[in-house]
Design an enzyme around this catalytic site. Sequence first.
Site, PDB file in Angstrom:
ATOM      1  CE  LYS A  51      -4.397   1.249   2.133  1.00 11.17           C
ATOM      2  NZ  LYS A  51      -5.229   1.317   0.944  1.00 11.17           N
TER       3      LYS A  51
HETATM    4  N1  PMP Z   1      -7.396  -2.432  -3.155  1.00 11.37           N
HETATM    5  C1  PMP Z   1      -7.037  -1.146  -3.074  1.00 11.37           C
HETATM    6  C2  PMP Z   1      -6.373  -0.520  -4.229  1.00 11.37           C
HETATM    7  C3  PMP Z   1      -7.292  -0.420  -1.895  1.00 11.37           C
HETATM    8  O1  PMP Z   1      -6.928   0.869  -1.811  1.00 11.37           O
HETATM    9  C4  PMP Z   1      -7.944  -1.044  -0.816  1.00 11.37           C
HETATM   10  C5  PMP Z   1      -8.256  -0.265   0.438  1.00 11.37           C
HETATM   11  N2  PMP Z   1      -7.193  -0.286   1.325  1.00 11.37           N
HETATM   12  C6  PMP Z   1      -8.286  -2.395  -0.936  1.00 11.37           C
HETATM   13  C7  PMP Z   1      -8.001  -3.069  -2.106  1.00 11.37           C
HETATM   14  C8  PMP Z   1      -8.902  -3.130   0.211  1.00 11.37           C
HETATM   15  O2  PMP Z   1      -7.932  -3.383   1.191  1.00 11.37           O
HETATM   16  P1  PMP Z   1      -8.310  -3.560   2.705  1.00 11.37           P
HETATM   17  O3  PMP Z   1      -9.429  -4.539   2.739  1.00 11.37           O
HETATM   18  O4  PMP Z   1      -7.098  -4.097   3.350  1.00 11.37           O
HETATM   19  O5  PMP Z   1      -8.715  -2.239   3.217  1.00 11.37           O
END
Ligand code: PMP
Length: 307
Positions: A159
């Site tokens: 991320k």
């Molecule tokens: N894909 C992207 C590109 C995101 O930004 C997010 C949000 N964080 C997710 C998937 C979902 O991830 P998570 O469930 O860990 O929040």
Amino acid sequence: MAKPDFIYVDGAMVPYAEATIHVASAAAKYGANVFEGICAYEGDSGRSFVFRLREHLVRLHNSVRMMQIECDYGDAAYSEAVLMSLRENRIRGDAHIRLTVFITGEGYADARGPASLVCIASPRDRGPREAAPLDGKAAHAAISTWRRIDDAIMPPRIKAGANYHNSRFGMLEARRNGYDEAIFLTLAGKVSEGANSCFAMLRDGILVTPPVTASILESVTRATLLELAAAELGLRVQEREIDRSELYLAEEAFFCGSGHEIRPVLSVDRFPLGDGGVGKVTRRLWESYEAVVRGRNASRTAWLTPV
Ligand code: PMP
């Protein structure tokens, strides 16, 4: 999202307006940061919980490592940042937490430090929770003409703030064309994920979602929902490649992520899914998720960190 009074910066709570970084930092010049979006929930007992904090901190650690950021912080500091931000701002209800490691050092795109740890916890006012929480956020989606970034270009599984330039192109294109959300395909033309969430659909009663090798973020919510779908709803689940044309034939579909939780998809490229409303399985999954995050499911309390 309401602004908190104080932001956590490197161990101290700083007034909101004073939490700044320099324009010459690698964070400002090159988007050199990694972050987590985490949610806290008010349980029915009046206690608040951070949802799956441990898993978010593992991913933050992985992001820091992959980006080779020289960061002195570890799990203890990350947890402290999250809990201090909630407590010192006296946030008792639902909240969204953004935990970021910035490269505050100057230099070029290969700058590795020094780094700062910052946490913004914002109260999240949902209005009356009972009032059609899913229907209100249902979306009409379009396949983006932009492809998702690839592991060979900049790995989407971590991320990093800079990854969201790709999301931005997809989001702006979707909105320009009258849609709510974009669905990205991989470079190979298979379904990947949304701009800020993962994607799943129901085909022949099976919950199907692209694998972690389909240029997606390794999502905490996706993992949670796969587990709940199988264990609590007794659904068959599959992590497999999805073709574009399958989207138009899906019975139900939704985006999922910490912030969105579950966002139903009503249509893809204007092909209505199912009967065009929020699907039954989507609704049951959301109820199951809601029970877990609010501490009503006794078998899942290991996922909750009390505030
Ligand atoms: N894909 C992207 C590109 C995101 O930004 C997010 C949000 N964080 C997710 C998937 C979902 O991830 P998570 O469930 O860990 O929040």
